[in-house]
Design a protein around this motif. Structure first.
Motif, PDB file in Angstrom:
ATOM      1  N   ARG A  74       0.933  -1.457  -0.317  1.00 52.14           N
ATOM      2  CA  ARG A  74      -0.551   0.651  -0.244  1.00 52.14           C
ATOM      3  C   ARG A  74       0.389   1.077  -0.206  1.00 52.14           C
ATOM      4  N   GLN A  75       1.597   1.230   0.527  1.00 53.29           N
ATOM      5  CA  GLN A  75       3.233   2.140   0.476  1.00 53.29           C
ATOM      6  C   GLN A  75       4.087   1.774  -0.811  1.00 53.29           C
ATOM      7  N   GLU A  94      -5.578 -14.397  -0.211  1.00 47.85           N
ATOM      8  CA  GLU A  94      -6.217 -13.657  -0.559  1.00 47.85           C
ATOM      9  C   GLU A  94      -6.058 -12.359  -0.299  1.00 47.85           C
ATOM     10  N   ARG A  95      -5.990 -11.899   0.927  1.00 45.11           N
ATOM     11  CA  ARG A  95      -5.167 -10.358   2.001  1.00 45.11           C
ATOM     12  C   ARG A  95      -4.543 -10.133   0.338  1.00 45.11           C
ATOM     13  N   SER A 101      -4.577  -5.289  -5.435  1.00 45.84           N
ATOM     14  CA  SER A 101      -5.548  -5.216  -6.453  1.00 45.84           C
ATOM     15  C   SER A 101      -6.635  -3.141  -6.232  1.00 45.84           C
ATOM     16  N   GLU A 102      -5.635  -2.961  -4.767  1.00 44.89           N
ATOM     17  CA  GLU A 102      -6.096  -1.614  -3.955  1.00 44.89           C
ATOM     18  C   GLU A 102      -4.320  -1.143  -4.680  1.00 44.89           C
ATOM     19  N   ARG A 103      -3.696  -1.312  -5.037  1.00 41.34           N
ATOM     20  CA  ARG A 103      -2.220  -0.492  -5.624  1.00 41.34           C
ATOM     21  C   ARG A 103      -2.438   0.996  -5.457  1.00 41.34           C
ATOM     22  N   GLN A 104      -1.726   1.136  -5.127  1.00 40.45           N
ATOM     23  CA  GLN A 104      -1.520   2.746  -6.209  1.00 40.45           C
ATOM     24  C   GLN A 104      -1.424   2.966  -7.250  1.00 40.45           C
ATOM     25  N   PRO A 105      -2.256   3.641  -8.197  1.00 37.18           N
ATOM     26  CA  PRO A 105      -2.134   3.664  -9.461  1.00 37.18           C
ATOM     27  C   PRO A 105      -0.569   3.814 -10.239  1.00 37.18           C
ATOM     28  N   ARG A 128      -5.942 -14.766 -11.355  1.00 41.26           N
ATOM     29  CA  ARG A 128      -6.403 -13.514 -11.040  1.00 41.26           C
ATOM     30  C   ARG A 128      -5.889 -12.276 -10.434  1.00 41.26           C
ATOM     31  N   LEU A 129      -4.501 -12.200 -10.175  1.00 43.97           N
ATOM     32  CA  LEU A 129      -3.126 -11.891 -10.112  1.00 43.97           C
ATOM     33  C   LEU A 129      -3.084 -11.192 -11.330  1.00 43.97           C
TER      34      LEU A 129
END
Length: 406
Positions: A74-75, A94-95, A101-105, A128-129
């Protein structure tokens, strides 16, 4: 689709045997300096890696490993690189998928997984990745419908565990993505991160991923006081960097040598050094897996107990859960955390890696952790070992070359 990798793994664990225990194996008979530039020079002479100042290091264990990995993802602002020897389905998987999936653009995601211990990964998690925008590759994948079991590529696997964020921080330790094992990682910021990135880049290039961009290797300014260096090891039929590193660190011990090994089938050279240190008055303690180890691996592990116990080395078998930590604490400042197995097949075949650190707070934290682990372990005492039954005696005579563990 999952049967082939499982069959391969079973065959490799059962029949992949390399006998490399010869009297000419490296033994460092002189005492090695325990700190500072002198220690760094010895390590550099042996494996080409010295200990540079300027690092911040933090011990990361058990549940915090996954939490730290999520935080790194996330950083990330430029790239996240992840190399895992094992990726198994479950909560951790899964985590990580959710965090990636939610990482920065704009953050580039590169993932390299060894397929031997990751059955079904490509069909399930890999696709999925990819949908999440990650580039996913297999290290030395199985090609075609037929497998030649004598193929050395099937035995020469990747056992490194690496996470590198933006080329500026890294995480390495004992095991890949899976259940809640007893494991230890170390998080590092500073110049040694470049060495972790280079190890990833080398394996990524072999896997067909191409060269990393120049931005993956930023200039790294000193961040703290710890001295550190990452020792990457490639399987060698003679003497690996992993074996050289362990010999140097053991030779540096003056007062304490506490070893945790998820795979402990030591060569005669390793046993000889441990015995020499114990006889010199060093507090030598070894923590290894207990009942959760497979019968063949446990028997091979126990084949070294007799000599070690007779010489004053203390041994414990961990009983709480699956032990995946691979750490070494030497005296009050020196430590190593990584994926290195102390076993002939691993040294001959596997890609390994460990961060060697000279830092009193990290060594103290590892020593405290070691003592806590002993409360979940059973000590193997010399007198009791002598009185064991005949069946245990026969099993513990299994030669180290007759089995392998990953």
């Amino acid at each position: 689709m999952n049967r082939l990798p499982r069959l391969l793994l079973a065959c490799l664990l059962g029949i992949a045997c390399v006998h490399r225990d010869h009297p000419q194996a490296l033994r460092i008979h002189e005492d090695v300096p325990g700190s500072g530039p002198a220690l760094s020079l010895v390590l550099y002479q042996s494996v080409g890696v010295g200990l540079r100042p300027g690092h911040v290091v933090e011990l990361v264990q058990d549940a915090r490993i996954l939490e730290t990995l999520e935080a790194e993802i996330r950083q990330a602002r430029e790239s996240i690189h992840l190399l895992a020897s094992s990726w198994q389905p479950g909560e951790a998987s899964e985590r990580l998928l959710r965090a990636l999936s939610e990482r920065q653009p704009g953050v580039v995601c590169r993932i390299l997984v060894d397929p031997i211990q990751s059955p079904g990964f490509q069909e399930s998690m890999g696709t999925r990745l990819v949908r999440a925008g990650c580039e996913v590759r297999a290290f030395r994948p199985f090609i075609g419908a037929e497998v030649v079991f004598a193929d050395e590529r099937l035995e020469a696997r990747n056992h490194r565990q690496l996470v590198i964020r933006d080329g500026r921080s890294g995480l390495t330790g004992g095991s890949g993505v899976g259940p809640a094992w007893r494991d230890t990682h170390v998080h590092v910021e500073g110049p040694a991160v470049r060495q972790l990135q280079q190890a990833f880049a080398r394996d990524w290039l072999e896997a067909g991923g191409g060269l990393l961009p120049e931005s993956a290797f930023p200039t790294l300014e000193p961040r703290g006081e710890a001295r550190a260096g990452f020792v990457a090891s490639t399987g060698s039929p003679s003497l690996s960097h992993s074996e050289r590193m362990v010999q140097v660190l053991m030779a540096a011990a003056r007062r304490r040598l506490w070893l945790t090994s998820a795979c402990f089938v030591p060569t005669t050279a390793t046993v000889d050094t441990l015995i020499r240190k114990a006889r010199a008055g060093v507090d030598v303690r070894i923590l290894v897996p207990g009942y959760e180890a497979t019968s063949g691996v446990l028997a091979a592990q126990r084949s070294s107990y007799e000599r070690l116990l007779e010489s004053g080395v203390r041994l414990w078998e961990y009983k709480s859960t699956l032990l995946q930590a691979r750490t070494l604490v030497v005296d009050d400042q020196l430590a190593a955390v990584g994926s290195n197995n102390l076993e002939p097949n691993a040294s001959a075949m596997l890609e390994e890696g460990a961060l060697v650190v000279e830092d009193a707070p990290l060594a103290r934290a590892l020593a405290d952790s070691f003592e806590r682990d002993l409360s979940h372990a059973v000590e193997i005492r010399r007198d009791g070992w002598r009185k064991r039954g005949w069946l245990d005696r026969v099993g513990s005579q299994l030669p180290p070359s007759a089995t392998g563990c990953h």
